[in-house]
Design an enzyme around this catalytic site. Sequence first.
Site, PDB file in Angstrom:
ATOM      1  N   SER A 137       0.856  -1.261   0.112  1.00  0.00           N
ATOM      2  CA  SER A 137      -0.028  -0.066  -0.186  1.00  0.00           C
ATOM      3  C   SER A 137       0.880   1.094   0.021  1.00  0.00           C
ATOM      4  CB  SER A 137      -0.920   0.050   1.253  1.00  0.00           C
ATOM      5  OG  SER A 137      -1.367   1.403   1.392  1.00  0.00           O
ATOM      6  N   TYR A 150      -1.194  -0.370  10.532  1.00  0.00           N
ATOM      7  CA  TYR A 150      -1.766  -0.961   9.253  1.00  0.00           C
ATOM      8  C   TYR A 150      -0.373  -0.536   8.286  1.00  0.00           C
ATOM      9  CZ  TYR A 150      -3.736  -0.784   4.429  1.00  0.00           C
ATOM     10  OH  TYR A 150      -3.863  -1.190   2.981  1.00  0.00           O
TER      11      TYR A 150
END
Length: 156
Positions: A137, A150
Amino acid sequence: MQLDDTIVLITGAAGGIGRAVSRSLKDAGATVIATDLAAQADVPAADAYYRHDVTSEADWAHIAGKIAAKYGRLDCLVNNAAIAQVASIEATTLESWRKIQAVNVESILIGTRAMLDLLKTSGKTRKGGASIVNFSSVGGQRGAAFTSAYCTSKAP
Ligand SMILES: NC(=O)c1ccc[n+]([C@@H]2O[C@H](COP(=O)([O-])OP(=O)(O)OC[C@H]3O[C@@H](n4cnc5c(N)ncnc54)[C@H](O)[C@@H]3O)[C@@H](O)[C@H]2O)c1
């Protein structure tokens, strides 16, 4: 890209990107085995769907058994399932941090280990061999506020 005679397992397939990737794989000719947390899910492009918690070694073994019995090999493992939490450091508990690492990172290890024999069979019998696709990501590359667990889990 043509993916005829390509057997793909995709996790987290009921989510936004999971459903879209499943559709693209199916449109390219692949056989799509979709999994996600719920007992039943709406993944129209899937040839088969199984309930599957990616943090559970028992669930991975169960799915591997199903694939072995039906196809005898796996050509591509797409580790798409992930979770995130938007929280300050004060609100990020060790428990929630570990849960995110378990789903987003540790699942890659236990899933790859569970599917290794099936992937090796593909590697030995198919031109081009087998593939594993893991999702990073931008958050993992640059970081982002209030998503430290995350972003850490998504570092490339
Ligand atoms: N959406 C974005 O903007 C974005 C950006 C970069 C990377 N990604 C990555 O793309 C992938 C898919 O993201 P998305 O936006 O479709 O997310 P999503 O939340 O829509 O879907 C994730 C799916 O994973 C499933 N899941 C959660 N925990 C699970 C578990 N323990 N076992 C099995 N399945 C579980 C959920 O049920 C859900 O269906 C993730 O790896 C994410 O990190 C997304």
